[in-house]
Design an enzyme around this catalytic site. Structure first.
Site, PDB file in Angstrom:
ATOM      1  N   GLU A 143     -23.057  63.943  50.789  1.00 46.83           N
ATOM      2  CA  GLU A 143     -23.903  62.749  50.775  1.00 46.83           C
ATOM      3  C   GLU A 143     -23.867  62.072  49.403  1.00 46.83           C
ATOM      4  O   GLU A 143     -24.893  61.737  48.818  1.00 46.83           O
ATOM      5  CB  GLU A 143     -25.326  63.109  51.197  1.00 46.83           C
ATOM      6  CG  GLU A 143     -25.394  63.552  52.653  1.00 46.83           C
ATOM      7  CD  GLU A 143     -26.774  63.984  53.105  1.00 46.83           C
ATOM      8  OE1 GLU A 143     -27.095  63.762  54.277  1.00 46.83           O
ATOM      9  OE2 GLU A 143     -27.520  64.546  52.280  1.00 46.83           O
ATOM     10  N   GLU A 150     -22.672  64.429  59.967  1.00 50.04           N
ATOM     11  CA  GLU A 150     -24.015  64.902  60.313  1.00 50.04           C
ATOM     12  C   GLU A 150     -24.649  63.868  61.229  1.00 50.04           C
ATOM     13  O   GLU A 150     -24.987  62.774  60.784  1.00 50.04           O
ATOM     14  CB  GLU A 150     -24.907  65.082  59.076  1.00 50.04           C
ATOM     15  CG  GLU A 150     -24.545  66.229  58.170  1.00 50.04           C
ATOM     16  CD  GLU A 150     -25.523  66.369  57.004  1.00 50.04           C
ATOM     17  OE1 GLU A 150     -26.694  65.956  57.159  1.00 50.04           O
ATOM     18  OE2 GLU A 150     -25.105  66.873  55.949  1.00 50.04           O
TER      19      GLU A 150
END
Length: 1007
Positions: free
Chosen positions: A200, A298
């Site tokens: 991320e 995700e």
């Protein structure tokens, strides 16, 4: 999207010259890769185009679930999760590695015992599951520090940046973990097919260069230098295009992003916020990374839940089977080719490994519960979609179109997204235009097919889309040479067997469905009632309509048998790959998928294999179950279930049938309140005779923490002294003048932390905690002090875990724990000299087996009394249910035996009675030395704590240790403490070995 040959040649020439080329096609700006070294693959096993991955040259959709080995530290149970993922029809698992657990001491990488990754990799191979490796070094993951070890608080540089101090700090960890991953790459016969070098990496601030190509290239080079040759993938936290192929230095091979569209409001589990369903992901993909398969690394599979939250049962309701149907099929409308659900199994934040905002459970409301149960309907719903994807290769080569409310459905209340195939089948994703609608909508479809454009249903009636539902209708769907012109019922699976083909379709209760088949054969109902089934023959096809029934019907059309099921019945079907060489199903190759059989068997089917003339099934049962097997090879004559030869019958359709009887065993659990509990005061520090001469002195005049400057004469930040986990204790010594009237203190322990303060043996007060408070400034009145007398202020703080470090530049992970400031009224701060402690040894932690985070700084923890067989023979007899009559901290230890039957998976839980008294208290429970419960009476929500077999000895002696911290002058006690179990499962899971459980041994230097 296909480029012309001339365009492709020009692009390749530009690449060969090292140039970057941008061009526009159909309104999209495409950037082709400028780095020929990137395009020159380092291996031949995992390749890709714009549609999907290829593994060993075979196109494959990656359907994956997230599972963290460190949250289930029992290796046999890791295999259990892999097999449950495989049974969904999935072919992959994504996993994090928690750096903080394997390099708690700088420079010492310890990945053995429960932290050894190799058994996890071996279990994946045994189950036939590919792996996506995500070792960080930063992982977020609702873990303490986001996976960063606490000693990074002392690094003189910005974390997750190209600052040399940070990069140097990561080298030891990454070189080791990446080398282990490299050993288990597919190139070496292992299960690992993809590697994610950061996590991320999406947001920066505070003057830090972001995104930093030098940094990203460094972490990628770390992996490559350790031998990682498989493709590198990223997970941008949003579809922002960071580090996508073609962006220059630091670009990954395959771009991926995350998405959590429904958010995390588990307190309102029926609310789907307006407009939160993504609709532009396909467009963004074509703009950002058109030459790679579309990947969501995700996608929401559940939700975290904070201290004081509604609990994970509410999260599983928010992210339930309806959410899956709508959101996951919406992802299919974008032609997703790499899809990973976070989480598929959450596990447990045992041993202080969680971040401060979360409690012990990491159930996440996922498809597989924390206790490894699969009775949530969302598990079964996932199985329908996973198996459909497994047998629908045409999906990957179809061309996605734009969503529309006109042209396909006859009502604007519905939105349809087409994926149009060129002789490989087409797919039409239908949902409500208002995705959150709970209305049932009747509709007809007009779909293009190879026969003609046809309005459906043709035989009368209408189709129905129920509230919060979505469907994938197929046209020209290939069932091993038989063309399904269209089907409004959804496909679960299909198979070609030696004696014909089988197609399994399902629909919702009360729905009407229709399919058409290219054939000249008639329709025959070969099982079940003909009522509600109609058909019509044309010159080249047959059309069949039916009303969904809870009773199975089977129709025969030529050599094709079609099972017509309702959704709830379809939940009971499984499609295990049939192993013919050994017992492992192998990975999900086209050949292995084609070899599968169809089994109706209730709770779980793990594996199927042939051995001699026997068909062997391994399966789990939670009730007496009728087992049916479709597609049994002719070489099989006998049926074995869990190793036992089982009598069976064969019906006229060749279906084998048997019954497995379920007779629940007698489960006898000990009464924990009646154990022989022993007690020792675990706050001797407030006694006048206590000697803290062996404690570390808090005498650093400067901090190495770059986030917050000191506001005290010496550093009282715990990480400056190597203490990063669990309880912290401080002792401040001063000589009174007699004029001191108050003591003010600002403590910081993270969300929901608490603190207590004593002056000598006099209790001054506590901060009992709130979820919203990470620190608290309190002022306490002092009794009249005697001039010239020495006093000691004792402060207890519980470190709830270190902050994560999501935004680069903020360095929130460095948020200190401990005492931020203090004021003794009328005295300079230098009047108090401080000592502190946390876990014994700090970074040179004592218990190398259970790891660097498991134990904190309480006296009993420092001594090791929480481990089995402490020296309790001379301790006082007292129970945590008797508790404390005043503020303080007590430690309780007891043992009990279990004798649970073999062959049964029996989920066990420690239950702490929800307090009805106003006195706040905090509890830790250690099970055989492993901390498996943290309870806060005035905050909650968790009161029931699953403890897996392997941590508990199911056939042997177990030791419980309880720390009870009363934060009120009235004391505190547990209302109840009990062991309980849920439905025992007759299981094919093998013997579960207990993890290493070192017993108490007198610790050298313990104080």
């Amino acid at each position: 999207m296909k480029l012309s040959s001339a365009c492709a040649i020009a692009l390749l020439a530009a690449q060969a010259a090292g140039a970057s080329i941008k061009h526009r096609i159909n309104g999209f700006t495409l950037t082709e890769h400028s780095d020929p070294a990137k395009r020159e693959l380092l291996q031949k096993y995992v390749t890709w185009d714009d549609k999907s991955l290829f593994i060993n040259g075979e196109r494959i959709m990656i359907f994956s679930g997230e599972f963290h080995p460190f949250r289930l530290p029992v290796k046999e149970l890791q295999l259990d999760i892999f097999q449950k993922v495989k049974a969904l029809g999935f072919n992959c698992v994504s996993f994090y590695v928690d750096w903080a657990l394997v390099e708690g001491e700088p420079g010492e990488y310890r990945a053995d015992g429960i932290f050894d990754l190799e058994p996890f990799f071996d279990a994946a191979s045994e189950a036939g599951i590919y792996l996506l490796a995500r070792p960080g070094p930063y992982i977020n993951a609702e873990s303490s520090g986001g996976g960063f070890p606490g000693w990074l608080q002392r690094v003189n540089g910005t974390l997750r940046s190209s600052d040399k101090a940070y990069l140097d700090a990561t080298d030891n960890y990454v070189s080791h973990v990446a080398a282990t991953i490299a050993k288990y790459q597919i190139t070496n016969g292992g299960p690992i097919i993809l590697y994610q070098p950061e996590n991320e990496y999406t947001s920066g601030c505070c003057g830090v260069e972001f995104p930093d190509p030098v940094y990203m290239q460094y972490v990628e080079d770390q992996a490559r230098n350790a031998g990682v040759v498989i493709p590198l993938i990223n997970n941008d936290a949003s579809a922002s295009g960071n580090n996508a192929p073609g962006t220059g230095k630091g670009a990954v091979d395959i771009y991926g992003h995350d998405s959590y569209p429904l958010g995390f409001d588990c307190a309102n589990p029926t609310v789907w916020p307006s407009g939160d369903l993504p609709t532009n992901f396909r467009t963004l993909h074509l703009e950002q990374s058109p030459t790679t398969p579309y990947a969501i690394v995700e996608f929401q599979g559940g939700s975290y839940d904070p201290w004081g939250g509604p609990g994970f049962a509410a999260c599983s309701e928010l992210l339930n089977n309806e959410f899956e149907r709508v959101s996951y099929k919406n992802d299919f409308s974008f032609q997703i080719a790499i899809m990973n659900l976070y989480m598929i199994f959450g596990g447990t934040n045992w041993g202080n490994l969680g971040y401060p905002n979360g409690y012990t459970s990491y159930d996440y409301g996922s498809a597989v519960t924390e206790s490894r149960n699969i009775t949530r309907e969302k598990y079964s719903e996932l199985k329908l979609l996973g198996n459909f994807a497994k047998v629908s290769p045409g999906y990957l080569t179809a061309s996605p179109g734009n969503l529309t409310t006109s042209g396909y459905a006859d009502t604007t209340d519905l939105t349809v997204t087409p994926l149009l195939g060129n002789s490989t089948g087409s797919f039409f994703v239908v949902r409500h235009s208002d995705y959150s609608s709970e209305e049932s909508t009747s509709y007809k479809l007009r779909l293009p097919t190879s026969a003609s454009s046809v309005t459906i249903p043709q035989l009368g009636g209408t189709l129905t889309l129920n509230g919060r539902d979505s469907k994938i209708h197929v046209t020209d769907y290939n069932v091993s040479g038989t063309n399904i012109i269209y089907s409004t019922a959804e496909v679960f699976t299909w198979k070609k067997f030696a004696d014909g083909k089988v197609l399994v379709l399902y629909g919702g209760a009360g729905e009407h469905h229709e399919l058409a088949i290219s054939t000249k054969s008639n329709v025959t109902v070969i099982e079940g009632s003909e009522s509600g089934i109609s058909s019509k023959q044309t010159s080249s096809s047959v059309v069949v309509g039916w009303d969904v029934s809870t009773t199975r019907r089977i129709i025969q059309v030529g050599d094709l048998k079609i099972l017509l099921l309702d959704r709830n019945s379809a939940y009971n079907y499984w499609v295990p790959q049939l192993a013919t060489d050994g017992t492992s199903p192998g990975f999900s190759t086209p050949e292995k998928v084609a070899s599968s059989i169809i089994v109706k068997a209730g709770y779980l089917v793990r594996t199927a294999y042939l051995k001699g003339s026997g068909l062997y099934l391994t399966a789990d049962f939670n009730a007496t179950t009728s087992v049916e097997v479709i597609g049994v090879p002719s070489t099989a004559k006998n049926l074995f279930i869990n190793g036992d030869k089982t009598s069976h019958t064969v019906d006229k359709n060749g279906i084998w049938s048997a019954t497995v009887d379920y007779n629940a065993p007698d489960i006898s659990l000990p009464s924990l309140k009646d154990l022989d509990w022993k007690y020792v005061d675990t706050l001797p520090e407030i006694q006048s005779s206590y000697d803290d001469s062996l404690w570390p002195a808090a005498d650093l005049k400067q901090t190495k923490n770059t986030l917050r400057s000191l506001t005290t004469p010496t550093s009282l930040y715990s990480s400056d002294y190597g203490f990063h986990t669990g309880y912290l204790l401080y002792r401040g010594h001063f000589t009174a003048t007699g004029n001191e009237s108050t003591f003010a203190i600002d403590t910081q322990g993270g969300s929901a932390f608490g603190s207590s303060v004593w002056l000598n043996g006099t209790y001054l007060g506590s901060w009992t905690g709130l979820y919203a408070n990470s620190d608290y400034n309190a002022t306490y009145n002092l009794p009249q002090l005697q001039a010239g007398k020495t006093y000691v202020i004792t402060v207890v703080i519980n470190n709830m875990g270190l902050e994560e470090n999501w935004t680069v530049g903020e360095d929130l992970m460095k948020t200190p724990r401990g005492i931020l400031n203090f004021l003794l009224a009328g005295r300079p701060s230098s009047a108090i000299s401080w000592k502190l402690t946390g876990n014994l040894g700090g970074e040179d932690y004592e218990d190398k087996v259970r790891g660097p985070l498991n134990e904190g700084g309480l006296y009993a923890e420092r001594q090791g009394f929480h481990q089995p067989e402490p020296p309790s023979q001379d301790w006082k007899s007292s129970s945590p249910l008797e508790g404390l009559s005043e503020a303080g901290i007590g430690f309780y230890s007891a043992s009990f035996d279990l004798d649970l039957p073999k062959g049964w998976d029996v989920p066990l839980f420690l239950n702490i009675g929800n307090s009805t008294t106003p006195s706040p208290y905090r509890v830790q429970v250690y099970v055989n030395g492993y901390q498996y419960a943290k309870y806060i009476s005035n905050i909650g929500p968790q009161t029931s704590f699953p403890v897996p077999e392997g941590i508990l000895n199911y056939r042997g002696t177990n030791w419980l240790a309880v720390t009870l911290w009363a934060l009120d002058s009235a004391g505190g006690k547990l209302e109840s403490l009990e062991l309980s179990y849920t439905t025992p499962v007759l299981t094919a899971l093998g013997e579960v070995e207990s993890v290493d459980q070192p017993k108490y041994k007198k610790r050298k230097g313990a104080y």
